[in-house]
Design a protein around this motif. Structure first.
Motif, short mmCIF file in Angstrom:
data_model
loop_
_atom_site.label_atom_id
_atom_site.label_comp_id
_atom_site.label_asym_id
_atom_site.label_seq_id
_atom_site.Cartn_x
_atom_site.Cartn_y
_atom_site.Cartn_z
N ILE A 173 7.70 5.67 -2.02
CA ILE A 173 7.76 6.86 -2.88
C ILE A 173 8.32 6.47 -4.24
N HIS A 174 7.58 6.78 -5.28
CA HIS A 174 8.09 6.47 -6.62
C HIS A 174 7.41 7.35 -7.67
N ARG A 175 7.97 7.26 -8.86
CA ARG A 175 7.35 7.87 -10.04
C ARG A 175 7.21 6.76 -11.07
N VAL A 176 6.07 6.69 -11.73
CA VAL A 176 5.81 5.60 -12.66
C VAL A 176 5.56 6.17 -14.05
N ARG A 177 6.06 5.47 -15.06
CA ARG A 177 5.75 5.87 -16.43
C ARG A 177 5.57 4.64 -17.31
N ILE A 234 6.05 12.30 -8.78
CA ILE A 234 6.57 11.53 -7.64
C ILE A 234 5.49 11.54 -6.57
N HIS A 235 5.17 10.34 -6.04
CA HIS A 235 4.06 10.25 -5.08
C HIS A 235 4.28 9.11 -4.10
N ASP A 236 3.50 9.12 -3.03
CA ASP A 236 3.47 7.97 -2.13
C ASP A 236 2.05 7.42 -2.07
N HIS A 237 1.86 6.40 -1.23
CA HIS A 237 0.55 5.73 -1.17
C HIS A 237 -0.01 5.72 0.25
N THR A 238 0.85 5.59 1.23
CA THR A 238 0.56 5.54 2.68
C THR A 238 -0.10 4.22 3.09
FE FE Z 1 2.24 4.53 -7.15
#
Ligand code: FE
Length: 200
Positions: A137-141, A84-88
């Motif tokens: 904020i998201h998690r990608v797969r 899980i992460h953000d980008h800002t």
């Molecule tokens: Fe992302």
């Protein structure tokens, strides 16, 4: 291999930024440009499309000299995922090959993070936006467990050098810098002009 597609996209994106669009216009018009780029899966060299069995790769395709934006190829091996992460900064995700699942998250209170609705499936040719204005904020797969997927990301800065956040399930945020993965330059078809630089 139509190598003009990426330079053409970069030129058009530079022109869009030069027009100083507001956030909504940038998302709308930038998404249209990115949709044009990922409408054809015939331009990414094989050396930029090979997955790493250990983790997903983030290969820089273009980093603006003034750091206004960067273009990165994400190469997802079967089943690979991010934390899980953000980008800002604003981000656009264009699916070139295969599909990915983007699960948005949001805070409920300062200490607790929950899934913000269902995961979004992004299929080849589609474009989605992330960023502080639209959900950051998201998690990608990789949506596929049996093959590679590739997405082309555009960010409002040099994403390989921006300090941003990685989250634990309890909402705790740690800062990280994602960095970049080099392309496979050992291959005969690896085009030198695609590699402006790789951050250490
Ligand atoms: Fe992302």
């Amino acid at each position: 291999m139509p190598l003009h597609r990426l330079p053409g996209f970069i030129d058009a994106f530079e022109a869009l930024l030069a027009s100083e669009p507001d956030d909504a216009s940038l998302r709308k018009e930038g998404s249209a440009l990115l949709a044009g780029l990922v409408a054809h899966d015939d331009w990414l060299p094989a050396g930029h499309a090979r997955p790493d069995p250990a983790r997903y790769r983030q290969i820089p395709l273009h980093i603006d000299a003034r750091k206004r934006f960067s273009v990165v190829a994400f190469v997802w091996g079967p089943g690979q995922s991010t934390p899980i992460h953000d980008h800002t900064v604003w981000g656009l995700i264009g699916m070139l090959r295969g599909a990915e699942l983007s699960q948005p998250y949001r805070f409920v209170g300062a200490q607790r993070m929950v899934e913000a609705g269902p995961a979004l499936r992004i299929a080849a040719g589609q474009v989605e936006a992330v960023g502080p204005e639209v959900g950051d904020i998201h998690r990608v797969r990789n949506a596929h467990d049996d093959r590679t997927s590739i997405s082309i990301h555009v960010y409002g800065g040099d994403i390989g050098a921006i300090e941003r956040g990685i989250y634990r399930e309890d909402g705790r945020r740690d800062t990280f810098v994602s960095g970049y993965t080099p392309a496979d330059l050992d291959r005969a078809d690896a085009p030198r002009p695609f590699i402006p630089h790789v951050n250490p």
